[in-house]
Write a protein that holds these residues in place. Structure first.
Motif, PDB file in Angstrom:
ATOM      1  N   GLY A   1       0.834  -1.194   0.000  1.00  0.00           N
ATOM      2  CA  GLY A   1       0.000   0.000   0.000  1.00  0.00           C
ATOM      3  C   GLY A   1       0.865   1.238   0.000  1.00  0.00           C
ATOM      4  N   TYR A   2       0.454   2.206   0.795  1.00  0.00           N
ATOM      5  CA  TYR A   2       1.217   3.431   0.960  1.00  0.00           C
ATOM      6  C   TYR A   2       1.556   3.594   2.436  1.00  0.00           C
ATOM      7  CZ  TYR A   2      -0.232   4.333  -3.773  1.00  0.00           C
ATOM      8  OH  TYR A   2      -0.424   4.228  -5.113  1.00  0.00           O
ATOM      9  N   ASP A   3       2.488   4.483   2.736  1.00  0.00           N
ATOM     10  CA  ASP A   3       2.965   4.634   4.109  1.00  0.00           C
ATOM     11  C   ASP A   3       1.834   4.840   5.109  1.00  0.00           C
ATOM     12  OD1 ASP A   3       5.623   4.111   4.146  1.00  0.00           O
ATOM     13  OD2 ASP A   3       6.270   6.172   3.893  1.00  0.00           O
ATOM     14  N   ASN A   4       0.858   5.649   4.770  1.00  0.00           N
ATOM     15  CA  ASN A   4      -0.203   5.927   5.723  1.00  0.00           C
ATOM     16  C   ASN A   4      -1.386   4.966   5.602  1.00  0.00           C
ATOM     17  OD1 ASN A   4      -0.907   6.887   3.254  1.00  0.00           O
ATOM     18  ND2 ASN A   4      -1.619   8.876   3.957  1.00  0.00           N
ATOM     19  N   LYS A   5      -1.484   4.235   4.500  1.00  0.00           N
ATOM     20  CA  LYS A   5      -2.580   3.282   4.305  1.00  0.00           C
ATOM     21  C   LYS A   5      -2.034   2.036   3.630  1.00  0.00           C
ATOM     22  CE  LYS A   5      -6.323   6.556   3.995  1.00  0.00           C
ATOM     23  NZ  LYS A   5      -7.508   6.983   3.270  1.00  0.00           N
ATOM     24  N   HIS A   6      -1.876   0.990   4.408  1.00  0.00           N
ATOM     25  CA  HIS A   6      -1.415  -0.283   3.852  1.00  0.00           C
ATOM     26  C   HIS A   6      -2.128  -1.403   4.569  1.00  0.00           C
ATOM     27  CE1 HIS A   6       1.122  -0.941   7.396  1.00  0.00           C
ATOM     28  NE2 HIS A   6       1.438   0.331   7.300  1.00  0.00           N
ATOM     29  N   GLY A   7      -2.099  -2.576   3.950  1.00  0.00           N
ATOM     30  CA  GLY A   7      -2.785  -3.700   4.570  1.00  0.00           C
ATOM     31  C   GLY A   7      -2.238  -5.022   4.079  1.00  0.00           C
TER      32      GLY A   7
END
Length: 125
Positions: free
Chosen positions: A91-97
């Motif tokens: 994902g991205y640094d602030n939103k991953h899973g």
């Protein structure tokens, strides 16, 4: 007036766990911990009908010992096969899973170039 936005940094974490440990009280041994600096490609499939989800993962730059272990640890005819596990988070640094969590069922090393790679076939039940 200039836009003050930036492209978010991508996040990738891949962990390969050793399947030889049978004691549930001990933490699993990590064979590989890769981040966004690793050269990794993967594709996953999923199904709505109760079929197992699959993943094809290619990792470049593993140590030859780790590649040899991953490519020979699972054999269908063995009485007690070793089930190594893989976990992919992206994902991205602030939103991953969690993208995939499953078992490695086949490993095919490629030693034809200077950058050794291994292709893993995985299944999640």
């Amino acid at each position: 007036m200039a836009n003050k936005w930036s492209i978010p940094k991508r996040y990738l974490r891949i962990q390969l766990f050793d399947g030889r440990q049978t004691d549930n009280l001990k933490p699993r041994k990590v064979l590989l911990f890769a981040d966004e600096n690793a050269c990794v490609t993967f594709s996953t499939t999923t199904s709505n009908y109760g079929l197992a989800s699959q993943a094809n993962v290619t990792i470049v730059g593993l140590k030859p010992e780790t590649m040899a272990y991953l490519s020979t640890s699972y054999r269908q005819y063995e009485k007690h096969p070793i089930f190594n596990e893989i976990r992919i988070e992206a994902g991205y640094d602030n939103k991953h899973g969690l993208i995939y969590d499953g078992t490695i069922v086949e490993g095919m090393p490629n030693l034809n170039s200077a950058n050794f790679s291994i292709s893993l076939k995985c299944i999640s039940l």
